[in-house]
Design a protein around this motif. Structure first.
Motif, short mmCIF file in Angstrom:
data_model
loop_
_atom_site.label_atom_id
_atom_site.label_comp_id
_atom_site.label_asym_id
_atom_site.label_seq_id
_atom_site.Cartn_x
_atom_site.Cartn_y
_atom_site.Cartn_z
N PHE A 43 0.84 -1.21 0.00
CA PHE A 43 0.00 0.00 0.00
C PHE A 43 0.87 1.25 0.00
N SER A 47 0.14 3.95 -2.78
CA SER A 47 -0.32 5.27 -2.36
C SER A 47 0.66 6.36 -2.78
N ALA A 82 -4.05 9.05 1.81
CA ALA A 82 -3.48 7.71 1.71
C ALA A 82 -2.03 7.68 2.19
N GLU A 144 -8.08 2.66 0.63
CA GLU A 144 -7.92 1.71 1.73
C GLU A 144 -8.88 0.52 1.58
N SER A 184 -7.46 -3.18 11.71
CA SER A 184 -8.14 -2.64 10.52
C SER A 184 -9.14 -1.56 10.90
N THR A 191 -7.98 6.93 9.27
CA THR A 191 -8.15 7.49 7.92
C THR A 191 -9.14 8.64 7.94
#
Length: 212
Positions: A43, A47, A82, A144, A184, A191
């Motif tokens: 990621f 990102s 991100a 995400e 998570s 976020t």
């Protein structure tokens, strides 16, 4: 002056994102790093590449003397959230688990620190963009959610595997599935917090009331 600083920051991001990506691709690999095209699975890399593309787009628009349209501002906003999430995850979690020396070495120094910080500073204080609505903060979940869905599907189809060929390369399941779910959930809350904060800061400093 603000526009000039924003242009310089976007030049920095546009140049050093591909540099850092190539540096990782050509490296010998390692913890939370991978050589060759395997680097694209992270990621962090995805990102940052998205950030580089949106910064280049914003740079071209600013150099033409035009105002940044709302659609382009949204893209840069999503990308900034991100990479800010990447930076926050490293500082608050991954650095504690794997060591900050590892997290801020080689290409990761650029992808985890320099580029995210430049992007955050630009969007929060210098990037003159149309003011976004509170509902726009939920757009920040798109990268995400997309990445998380593919990550989970890969685990369900191919299994977790064993290091160094594990499909859980971030190690979210090292402490069990419930802890993985908790991590998570924490990342989703983080976020939205980042998205709301960046929107508020840009709204305070931006002079653009709107745009197409």
């Amino acid at each position: 002056m603000k526009k000039r600083i924003s242009i310089l920051l976007n030049i920095f991001i546009s140049v050093f994102v591909p540099y850092a990506w190539l540096k990782m691709m050509l490296s010998a690999g390692g913890l939370l790093s991978s050589s060759g095209w395997g680097a694209i699975k992270y990621f962090t890399v995805q990102s940052n590449l998205f950030m580089g593309a949106t910064s280049l787009l914003a740079l071209v628009i600013m150099l033409t003397g035009k105002s940044v349209p709302r659609w382009a501002a949204r893209l840069k906003y999503i990308a900034t959230v991100a990479v800010a999430l990447t930076f926050t995850a490293v500082v608050a979690f991954l650095g504690h688990v794997y060591g900050y020396k590892m997290m801020f070495s080689g290409a990761n120094l650029w992808l985890h620190l320099f580029i995210p910080v430049a992007a955050i500073v630009d969007y929060a204080f210098f990037f003159d963009a149309p003011r976004l609505k509170l509902s726009d903060t939920f757009l920040a979940f798109i990268p995400e959610i997309s990445y998380g869905a593919l990550y989970l599907i890969n685990l369900l189809i191919n299994g977790r595997g064993e290091w160094p060929n594990t499909n859980d390369w971030y190690g979210f399941l090292n402490w069990g599935s419930y802890i993985g779910l908790a991590i998570s959930a924490g990342m989703f809350l983080t976020t939205w917090g980042i998205a709301a904060g960046l929107r508020a800061l840009n709204g305070r400093t931006s002079r653009s009331p709107g745009g197409a």
